[in-house]
Scaffold this motif. Sequence first.
Motif, PDB file in Angstrom:
ATOM      1  N   ASP A   7      15.124  69.764  64.087  1.00 13.21           N
ATOM      2  CA  ASP A   7      15.513  68.157  65.029  1.00 13.21           C
ATOM      3  C   ASP A   7      15.201  67.552  63.772  1.00 13.21           C
ATOM      4  O   ASP A   7      15.926  66.226  63.907  1.00 13.21           O
ATOM      5  CB  ASP A   7      14.368  68.233  65.937  1.00 13.21           C
ATOM      6  N   ILE A   8      13.774  67.294  62.865  1.00 13.60           N
ATOM      7  CA  ILE A   8      13.914  66.368  61.992  1.00 13.60           C
ATOM      8  C   ILE A   8      14.506  66.733  60.615  1.00 13.60           C
ATOM      9  O   ILE A   8      15.172  65.667  60.151  1.00 13.60           O
ATOM     10  CB  ILE A   8      12.820  67.074  61.413  1.00 13.60           C
ATOM     11  N   ILE A   9      14.946  67.834  61.078  1.00 17.34           N
ATOM     12  CA  ILE A   9      16.416  67.371  59.539  1.00 17.34           C
ATOM     13  C   ILE A   9      17.652  67.372  59.858  1.00 17.34           C
ATOM     14  O   ILE A   9      17.989  66.123  59.873  1.00 17.34           O
ATOM     15  CB  ILE A   9      16.923  69.912  59.321  1.00 17.34           C
ATOM     16  N   ALA A  10      18.269  67.060  61.173  1.00 16.89           N
ATOM     17  CA  ALA A  10      19.445  66.711  62.400  1.00 16.89           C
ATOM     18  C   ALA A  10      19.056  64.836  61.947  1.00 16.89           C
ATOM     19  O   ALA A  10      19.888  64.354  61.734  1.00 16.89           O
ATOM     20  CB  ALA A  10      19.540  67.034  63.111  1.00 16.89           C
ATOM     21  N   ARG A  11      18.014  64.556  62.160  1.00 21.97           N
ATOM     22  CA  ARG A  11      17.849  63.162  62.958  1.00 21.97           C
ATOM     23  C   ARG A  11      16.844  62.632  61.525  1.00 21.97           C
ATOM     24  O   ARG A  11      16.540  61.478  61.602  1.00 21.97           O
ATOM     25  CB  ARG A  11      16.755  62.831  64.098  1.00 21.97           C
ATOM     26  N   LEU A  12      16.449  63.218  60.550  1.00 20.10           N
ATOM     27  CA  LEU A  12      15.675  62.690  59.701  1.00 20.10           C
ATOM     28  C   LEU A  12      16.193  62.491  58.057  1.00 20.10           C
ATOM     29  O   LEU A  12      17.406  62.080  57.572  1.00 20.10           O
ATOM     30  CB  LEU A  12      14.106  62.723  59.226  1.00 20.10           C
ATOM     31  N   CYS A  13      16.471  64.182  57.732  1.00 20.02           N
ATOM     32  CA  CYS A  13      17.028  64.794  56.812  1.00 20.02           C
ATOM     33  C   CYS A  13      18.115  64.050  56.371  1.00 20.02           C
ATOM     34  O   CYS A  13      18.916  63.556  54.884  1.00 20.02           O
ATOM     35  CB  CYS A  13      16.564  66.118  56.013  1.00 20.02           C
ATOM     36  N   LEU A  14      19.370  64.204  57.832  1.00 21.15           N
ATOM     37  CA  LEU A  14      20.861  64.309  57.356  1.00 21.15           C
ATOM     38  C   LEU A  14      21.073  62.306  57.327  1.00 21.15           C
ATOM     39  O   LEU A  14      22.347  62.626  57.425  1.00 21.15           O
ATOM     40  CB  LEU A  14      21.377  65.307  58.460  1.00 21.15           C
ATOM     41  N   LYS A  15      20.411  61.689  57.511  1.00 25.67           N
ATOM     42  CA  LYS A  15      20.556  59.927  57.838  1.00 25.67           C
ATOM     43  C   LYS A  15      20.123  59.894  56.391  1.00 25.67           C
ATOM     44  O   LYS A  15      19.883  58.901  55.754  1.00 25.67           O
ATOM     45  CB  LYS A  15      19.696  59.599  58.535  1.00 25.67           C
ATOM     46  N   ALA A  95       6.616  66.726  60.858  1.00 27.36           N
ATOM     47  CA  ALA A  95       6.560  67.328  61.664  1.00 27.36           C
ATOM     48  C   ALA A  95       5.171  68.251  61.685  1.00 27.36           C
ATOM     49  O   ALA A  95       4.477  69.012  62.913  1.00 27.36           O
ATOM     50  CB  ALA A  95       6.515  68.988  60.225  1.00 27.36           C
ATOM     51  N   GLU A  96       3.558  67.096  61.287  1.00 23.66           N
ATOM     52  CA  GLU A  96       2.573  67.464  61.507  1.00 23.66           C
ATOM     53  C   GLU A  96       2.103  67.063  62.592  1.00 23.66           C
ATOM     54  O   GLU A  96       1.025  66.270  62.637  1.00 23.66           O
ATOM     55  CB  GLU A  96       1.701  67.379  60.289  1.00 23.66           C
ATOM     56  N   GLU A  97       3.394  66.337  62.916  1.00 26.38           N
ATOM     57  CA  GLU A  97       2.716  64.582  63.903  1.00 26.38           C
ATOM     58  C   GLU A  97       1.810  63.755  63.227  1.00 26.38           C
ATOM     59  O   GLU A  97       1.055  63.285  64.428  1.00 26.38           O
ATOM     60  CB  GLU A  97       2.019  64.914  65.542  1.00 26.38           C
ATOM     61  N   ARG A  98       1.711  63.344  62.448  1.00 26.40           N
ATOM     62  CA  ARG A  98       0.934  62.100  61.264  1.00 26.40           C
ATOM     63  C   ARG A  98       1.896  61.251  61.560  1.00 26.40           C
ATOM     64  O   ARG A  98       1.293  59.716  61.766  1.00 26.40           O
ATOM     65  CB  ARG A  98       0.409  63.011  60.552  1.00 26.40           C
ATOM     66  N   ILE A  99       2.961  60.477  62.648  1.00 29.59           N
ATOM     67  CA  ILE A  99       4.132  60.009  62.407  1.00 29.59           C
ATOM     68  C   ILE A  99       5.024  60.232  63.473  1.00 29.59           C
ATOM     69  O   ILE A  99       4.997  61.493  63.330  1.00 29.59           O
ATOM     70  CB  ILE A  99       4.539  58.808  60.750  1.00 29.59           C
ATOM     71  N   ARG A 100       5.526  59.566  64.123  1.00 25.50           N
ATOM     72  CA  ARG A 100       6.530  59.395  65.234  1.00 25.50           C
ATOM     73  C   ARG A 100       8.173  59.790  63.663  1.00 25.50           C
ATOM     74  O   ARG A 100       7.867  58.621  62.671  1.00 25.50           O
ATOM     75  CB  ARG A 100       6.693  58.571  65.766  1.00 25.50           C
ATOM     76  N   LEU A 101       8.503  60.395  64.490  1.00 28.15           N
ATOM     77  CA  LEU A 101      10.341  60.434  63.813  1.00 28.15           C
ATOM     78  C   LEU A 101      10.588  59.490  63.832  1.00 28.15           C
ATOM     79  O   LEU A 101      11.321  58.864  62.563  1.00 28.15           O
ATOM     80  CB  LEU A 101      11.531  61.505  64.948  1.00 28.15           C
ATOM     81  N   ALA A 102      10.553  58.149  64.832  1.00 24.43           N
ATOM     82  CA  ALA A 102      11.834  57.334  64.605  1.00 24.43           C
ATOM     83  C   ALA A 102      10.488  56.251  63.555  1.00 24.43           C
ATOM     84  O   ALA A 102      11.376  55.380  62.814  1.00 24.43           O
ATOM     85  CB  ALA A 102      11.442  56.104  66.072  1.00 24.43           C
ATOM     86  N   THR A 103       9.277  56.405  63.291  1.00 25.86           N
ATOM     87  CA  THR A 103       9.101  55.782  62.221  1.00 25.86           C
ATOM     88  C   THR A 103       9.349  55.999  60.905  1.00 25.86           C
ATOM     89  O   THR A 103       9.705  55.635  59.705  1.00 25.86           O
ATOM     90  CB  THR A 103       7.308  55.407  61.941  1.00 25.86           C
ATOM     91  N   ALA A 104       9.636  57.534  61.043  1.00 24.29           N
ATOM     92  CA  ALA A 104       9.626  57.886  59.799  1.00 24.29           C
ATOM     93  C   ALA A 104      11.298  57.524  59.296  1.00 24.29           C
ATOM     94  O   ALA A 104      11.904  57.340  58.048  1.00 24.29           O
ATOM     95  CB  ALA A 104       9.755  59.804  59.777  1.00 24.29           C
ATOM     96  N   GLN A 105      12.377  57.772  60.422  1.00 27.50           N
ATOM     97  CA  GLN A 105      13.521  57.212  60.287  1.00 27.50           C
ATOM     98  C   GLN A 105      13.283  55.786  59.205  1.00 27.50           C
ATOM     99  O   GLN A 105      14.537  55.793  59.108  1.00 27.50           O
ATOM    100  CB  GLN A 105      14.297  57.256  61.436  1.00 27.50           C
ATOM    101  N   ARG A 106      12.168  54.834  59.911  1.00 27.14           N
ATOM    102  CA  ARG A 106      12.291  53.435  59.556  1.00 27.14           C
ATOM    103  C   ARG A 106      12.179  53.163  57.966  1.00 27.14           C
ATOM    104  O   ARG A 106      13.169  52.522  57.405  1.00 27.14           O
ATOM    105  CB  ARG A 106      11.528  52.377  60.483  1.00 27.14           C
ATOM    106  N   ILE A 107      11.549  54.203  57.686  1.00 24.12           N
ATOM    107  CA  ILE A 107      10.846  54.855  56.447  1.00 24.12           C
ATOM    108  C   ILE A 107      11.634  55.133  55.863  1.00 24.12           C
ATOM    109  O   ILE A 107      12.399  54.410  54.423  1.00 24.12           O
ATOM    110  CB  ILE A 107       9.934  55.442  56.621  1.00 24.12           C
TER     111      ILE A 107
END
Length: 180
Positions: A7-15, A95-107
């Motif tokens: 899910d991280i790959i699909a929603r973060l890496c592939l963007k 992956a370690e839940e230190r930040i939310r996926l949406a936050t990572a996507q913004r970064i």
Amino acid sequence: MKPAPQDIIARLCLKCGLCCNGALFRDVELGVRDDAEGLKRAGLRPGRKRSSDNTGSFRLPQPCRALGDDCHCAVYEDRPGHCRDFECLLFGEVAEERIRLATAQRIARRARRLFDEAQNLIDTLSDVAKAKPLRERFRRISRMLEEYDADEETLAVFGELTQVWHELNHLLGSRFYREP
């Protein structure tokens, strides 16, 4: 609930794609288990990089020719071990839940915008070496401007580039990759 790596790959890496487009790395070293000939057949250009002891290893130059505009890898199933093993800091934080996926996507979007802005400013200053990593192109332009008298407009563009470059490198160094 902990996000699944896929899910991280699909929603973060592939963007994002910064690990493959030359923003983070100049090249990727191929390991003994990597199929350099297969990568050549796939249209990539592994080359030998010489070292100080006159030996060398095969490497894939960045930006990677297998990276599509959609951030998908054309050789994903057969990608080199270093590509397979790399995990950016941002991915790890999600992956370690230190930040939310949406936050990572913004970064990641911010880093991509800075990268694209730096690339556009570099293209404004020079069309030389477009296939080279952005870092190398920035260095070439910096040296060029040190050696030649530039007009005010060129210097203004370079000043803007320098600010964007600093911000991009700070973001990459703090959220994506740190030298060991």
